[in-house]
Design a protein around this motif. Structure first.
Motif, PDB file in Angstrom:
ATOM      1  N   LEU A   1      29.650  55.940  -2.671  1.00 43.42           N
ATOM      2  CA  LEU A   1      30.645  55.370  -0.921  1.00 43.42           C
ATOM      3  C   LEU A   1      30.878  54.798  -2.275  1.00 43.42           C
TER       4      LEU A   1
ATOM      5  N   TYR B   1      34.207  57.126  -3.443  1.00 43.66           N
ATOM      6  CA  TYR B   1      35.031  57.060  -2.800  1.00 43.66           C
ATOM      7  C   TYR B   1      35.856  55.710  -2.431  1.00 43.66           C
TER       8      TYR B   1
ATOM      9  N   ARG C   1      40.193  56.443  -2.680  1.00 42.92           N
ATOM     10  CA  ARG C   1      40.869  55.667  -1.889  1.00 42.92           C
ATOM     11  C   ARG C   1      41.720  54.624  -2.101  1.00 42.92           C
TER      12      ARG C   1
ATOM     13  N   THR D   1      29.152  54.338   5.942  1.00 40.53           N
ATOM     14  CA  THR D   1      29.660  56.208   5.553  1.00 40.53           C
ATOM     15  C   THR D   1      30.664  56.004   5.343  1.00 40.53           C
ATOM     16  N   LYS D   2      31.009  56.986   4.803  1.00 37.68           N
ATOM     17  CA  LYS D   2      32.126  57.112   3.834  1.00 37.68           C
ATOM     18  C   LYS D   2      32.858  57.271   5.983  1.00 37.68           C
TER      19      LYS D   2
ATOM     20  N   ASP E   1      36.624  55.352   5.564  1.00 36.55           N
ATOM     21  CA  ASP E   1      38.368  55.401   6.267  1.00 36.55           C
ATOM     22  C   ASP E   1      38.745  54.402   7.281  1.00 36.55           C
TER      23      ASP E   1
END
Ligand code: 7TS
Length: 411
Positions: A311, A314, A318, A390-391, A395
């Motif tokens: 996580l 990721y 971003r 969670t991803k 987002d």
């Protein structure tokens, strides 16, 4: 993926957390403030309800059935906590939280400090591993030294070596920074501290919930953590200490339960670990912590760590791709805590606008004001992850940051 690890199933884990079903400002809650405190699974909530509903009694004193059941549950949680960090039962002391654990050591060991002695902490400490040492040093005329961080937000190991000498009595450093996400090389630090005859204390408030911990393999003398950051209730924490050191220390608080015998003239203290636990303890808290440890062990701490690593990589990907975002801390090999700032926007405003979207992050100095001055920031926005994140939630945070820009800068 490392051998022995298994991808954890965040969506089935989420079903165990009733709070994750609620809405905030009409939006599904996205909880990214886990470095402040974690949410609690049903298993932990049920264990506390079961205690109060079925066997509530004081511990260690009644001969009656309920007291025996409560003592048994409370002490078996201690066994679990000891096993969780590979410590001995008598080396595992229940406190109120990591802060109280660190204060206990600072007062009890700190009492033995004198003029000319030195204590070493780092620039990245949380106030609870900073202020107690600062105050003890002021009282005792000892010198407090601060290990610098490098440009990436890692501990400067050369500077640490330079801070150590034969006057160093204590080295107390965080395992994981609650702002930068840096994971400090605690085994190496233990060796350096011991080579100069100092004790090494680990603030594990941000590591115990997120990775396997083994006090013997680290080689530390003391280690502190809180239950509430690792799925357990508030009001209970742990201090690990090496038995021979705990034996040689004065208790921090006096009263019932911590005594063996009291006369008008003097008191003989109880044996470890109870010598440091005066008064009725947080029984429900201890029982809840035991349930939390059981829950984490079922998932496996390696798997917890891998999930958060995924996580944070990721999220970093971003955030770093945005030109107007400054991310603090190492870009690699870090824990699931990410501090950042949007150019020209105060961290509190970021947190407030994200809240309107149902997203909980923290904005501010994160109880690390000396670090903030080192980073030349009045505060940061901080997202911190746990097993149920969670991803998709990352987002959602990234999209909400677009909104922050739109509202506050018209960008
Ligand atoms: N040490 C570190 C590294 C921490 O992050 C915290 C809490 C503590 C000690 C103290 O823990 P407590 O349970 O005794 O309060 N950190 C945070 C935080 O980052 N946001 O809220 C609390």
């Amino acid at each position: 993926m490392a051998s022995g690890t298994m991808q954890l199933n965040a969506s089935s884990i989420r079903e165990d957390f009733p709070i994750l079903g609620r809405k905030v400002n009409g939006k599904p809650l996205i909880y990214l403030d886990n470095a402040a405190t974690s949410q609690k699974p049903r298993q932990v909530i049920d264990s506390i309800r079961d205690y109060y509903g079925n066997y509530n009694a004081n511990v260690h004193r009644g001969i009656h059935r309920l007291s025996e059941e409560a003592s048994e549950a409370y002490e078996s949680s201690r066994e679990k906590a000891a096993r969780f960090i590979n410590a001995g039962f008598e080396e595992t002391i229940f406190t109120k939280n990591a802060t109280e654990s660190l204060n206990l050591v600072a007062y009890s060991i700190g009492m033995q400090l004198g003029k000319g002695d030195e204590v070493v902490v780092s620039e990245m400490e949380h106030h609870s591993n900073f202020v107690p040492w600062q105050q003890i040093c002021l009282k005792k005329g000892a010198r407090l030294r601060f290990v610098k961080i490098d440009k990436e937000g890692r501990l400067d190991m050369d500077d640490l070596a330079g801070c150590l000498n034969r006057k160093t009595r204590i080295v107390s450093i965080t395992h994981v920074s609650n702002v930068l996400g840096t994971i400090n090389p605690v085994r190496e630090i233990a060796k350096l501290a011991h080579d100069c005859g100092a004790l090494f204390i680990v603030d594990a408030a941000q590591s115990a919930p997120h990775m396997p911990l083994d006090v013997r393999s680290i080689g530390c003398d003391f280690l502190a953590f809180s239950s509430h950051k690792m799925l357990g209730p508030t009001g209970i924490g742990v201090l690990y200490g090496k038995k021979e050191l705990l034996d040689s220390m004065q208790p921090f608080i006096y009263g019932g339960d911590m005594i063996r015998e009291v006369t008008f003239e003097s008191t003989r203290f109880n044996e470890l670990p109870w010598k440091f636990e005066a008064g009725t303890p947080n029984i429900a808290g201890g029982i809840g912590l035991g349930a939390a440890i059981g829950y984490l062990e079922k998932i496996g701490m390696e798997n917890v760590f891998e999930h958060e690593k995924m996580l944070s990589e990721y999220a970093l990907g971003r955030l770093l791709s945005e030109e107007d975002i400054k991310v603090y801390g190492p870009k690699k090999g870090r824990a699931g805590v990410i501090s950042f700032n949007l150019k020209g926007i105060h961290a509190h405003d970021v947190a407030a606008i994200l809240d309107q979207e149902g997203i909980a992050i923290r904005g501010g100095h994160h109880c690390a004001m000396p670090l903030m001055s080192r980073l030349e920031a009045s505060g940061t926005a901080r997202a911190s992850f746990y097993i149920y994140n969670t991803k998709q939630e990352i987002d959602a945070m990234a999209s909400a940051l677009e909104k922050v820009r739109g509202v506050l800068t018209g960008r």
